[in-house]
Design a protein around this motif. Structure first.
Motif, PDB file in Angstrom:
ATOM      1  N   VAL A   1      12.072  13.509 -21.954  1.00  0.00           N
ATOM      2  CA  VAL A   1      13.343  13.187 -21.308  1.00  0.00           C
ATOM      3  C   VAL A   1      14.146  14.463 -21.044  1.00  0.00           C
ATOM      4  N   GLY A   2      14.139  15.374 -22.009  1.00  0.00           N
ATOM      5  CA  GLY A   2      14.852  16.631 -21.813  1.00  0.00           C
ATOM      6  C   GLY A   2      14.308  17.415 -20.639  1.00  0.00           C
ATOM      7  N   HIS A   3      12.978  17.469 -20.534  1.00  0.00           N
ATOM      8  CA  HIS A   3      12.357  18.181 -19.413  1.00  0.00           C
ATOM      9  C   HIS A   3      12.606  17.454 -18.096  1.00  0.00           C
ATOM     10  N   GLY A   4      12.500  16.130 -18.125  1.00  0.00           N
ATOM     11  CA  GLY A   4      12.637  15.361 -16.890  1.00  0.00           C
ATOM     12  C   GLY A   4      14.045  15.355 -16.329  1.00  0.00           C
ATOM     13  N   THR A   5      15.035  15.469 -17.197  1.00  0.00           N
ATOM     14  CA  THR A   5      16.425  15.392 -16.726  1.00  0.00           C
ATOM     15  C   THR A   5      17.028  16.752 -16.386  1.00  0.00           C
ATOM     16  N   GLN A   6      16.332  17.828 -16.713  1.00  0.00           N
ATOM     17  CA  GLN A   6      16.954  19.144 -16.525  1.00  0.00           C
ATOM     18  C   GLN A   6      17.168  19.508 -15.055  1.00  0.00           C
ATOM     19  N   HIS A   7      16.421  18.871 -14.151  1.00  0.00           N
ATOM     20  CA  HIS A   7      16.576  19.178 -12.727  1.00  0.00           C
ATOM     21  C   HIS A   7      17.376  18.107 -11.979  1.00  0.00           C
ATOM     22  N   LEU A   8      17.827  17.081 -12.692  1.00  0.00           N
ATOM     23  CA  LEU A   8      18.649  16.050 -12.060  1.00  0.00           C
ATOM     24  C   LEU A   8      20.096  16.526 -11.961  1.00  0.00           C
ATOM     25  N   PRO A   9      20.858  16.000 -11.000  1.00  0.00           N
ATOM     26  CA  PRO A   9      22.298  16.278 -10.987  1.00  0.00           C
ATOM     27  C   PRO A   9      22.912  15.871 -12.322  1.00  0.00           C
ATOM     28  N   ALA A  10      23.969  16.548 -12.715  1.00  0.00           N
ATOM     29  CA  ALA A  10      24.529  16.379 -14.062  1.00  0.00           C
ATOM     30  C   ALA A  10      24.828  14.926 -14.411  1.00  0.00           C
ATOM     31  N   ALA A  11      25.484  14.208 -13.499  1.00  0.00           N
ATOM     32  CA  ALA A  11      25.863  12.822 -13.796  1.00  0.00           C
ATOM     33  C   ALA A  11      24.633  11.941 -13.997  1.00  0.00           C
ATOM     34  N   GLN A  12      23.624  12.137 -13.146  1.00  0.00           N
ATOM     35  CA  GLN A  12      22.404  11.341 -13.268  1.00  0.00           C
ATOM     36  C   GLN A  12      21.615  11.722 -14.521  1.00  0.00           C
TER      37      GLN A  12
END
Length: 245
Positions: A186-197
């Protein structure tokens, strides 16, 4: 249960609630990504489905996440409509007793564990007797045999708590490994998402973790759909960083 109706479609009510909860997650992600009114409507429809299934934990998680997002986005009219709907529901509580959630509240059994208190001691005992490495993959299916009187009484031998099931199968090491690997993913997958998402996805996985303490979230069909959806969100991160048209 107690004469109340539960919407189950072509399967179990709890499974339908699980799928609808994923629908809530997906709708909230789209609402945060582009503030689409249709996404909020989809969230409302899925919450209504969860309510009709009578599944309490998915309903609570869906309402908490949705309310939080609406507050952050300052959707005052939507919040007002939800408040008015809740007030109307409270006024008409007796007329809604056909719903399982309302029925349980009226009976004072809203926090009832639905026979989980009968199942959990067996899995706790299995975990305690082999706390480090458990009894092996699949052991959760034989902690309570299919031929047991308890299975015949309540109609299931599943743990309804993934931490207990994984503890029985893989011990404390298995629980830590599974939780750690999912956290890293989850940490790796969310690092490139916009902050809110990114923050919403983390909250969604926190919701999933809480749900896992009361249900079979990793061995049910819903888990395949949930992880497929999450993988699609992570894979689409580059597109999600672009401004909405």
């Amino acid at each position: 249960e107690q004469g109340a109706l539960r919407f189950g479609a072509s399967g179990e009510p709890s499974f339908l609630a699980g799928f609808a909860l994923i629908g809530v997650y997906a709708g909230l992600m789209e609402a945060v990504a582009a503030r689409r009114g249709g996404a909020v409507l989809a969230v409302g429809v899925n919450i209504a489905i969860i309510l009709l299934t009578g599944a309490r934990v998915p309903l609570a998680l869906a309402l908490l996440l949705t309310t939080g997002i609406l507050i952050v986005q300052r959707r005052i009219l939507t919040l007002a409509a939800l408040g008015a709907g809740a007030a109307l529901g409270a006024m008409c509580l007796n007329l809604l007793s056909f719903l399982r959630v309302v029925d349980l509240v009226q009976l004072g059994e809203a926090t009832d564990l639905s026979n989980r208190n009968l199942v959990w001691p067996y899995f706790k005992k299995a975990f305690e007797t082999s706390p480090f490495f458990g009894w092996g993959v699949g052991a959760g299916k034989v902690v309570i045999p299919n031929t047991s009187a308890l299975d015949a009484l309540i109609g299931t031998n599943a743990a309804h708590d993934e931490y207990l099931r994984i503890g029985a199968e893989g011990g404390g090491v298995g629980v830590v490994l599974l939780a750690g690997l999912i956290t890293l993913w989850v940490g790796h997958g969310t690092q490139h998402l916009p902050a809110a998402q990114a923050w919403l996805m983390r909250l969604i996985f926190l919701s999933f973790a809480l749900h896992s303490a009361t249900d079979n979230t990793l061995i049910a069909t819903t888990s395949s759909v949930f992880f497929l959806w999450a993988s699609a969100i992570f894979a689409s991160a580059p597109e999600r960083t672009r401004p909405a048209p």
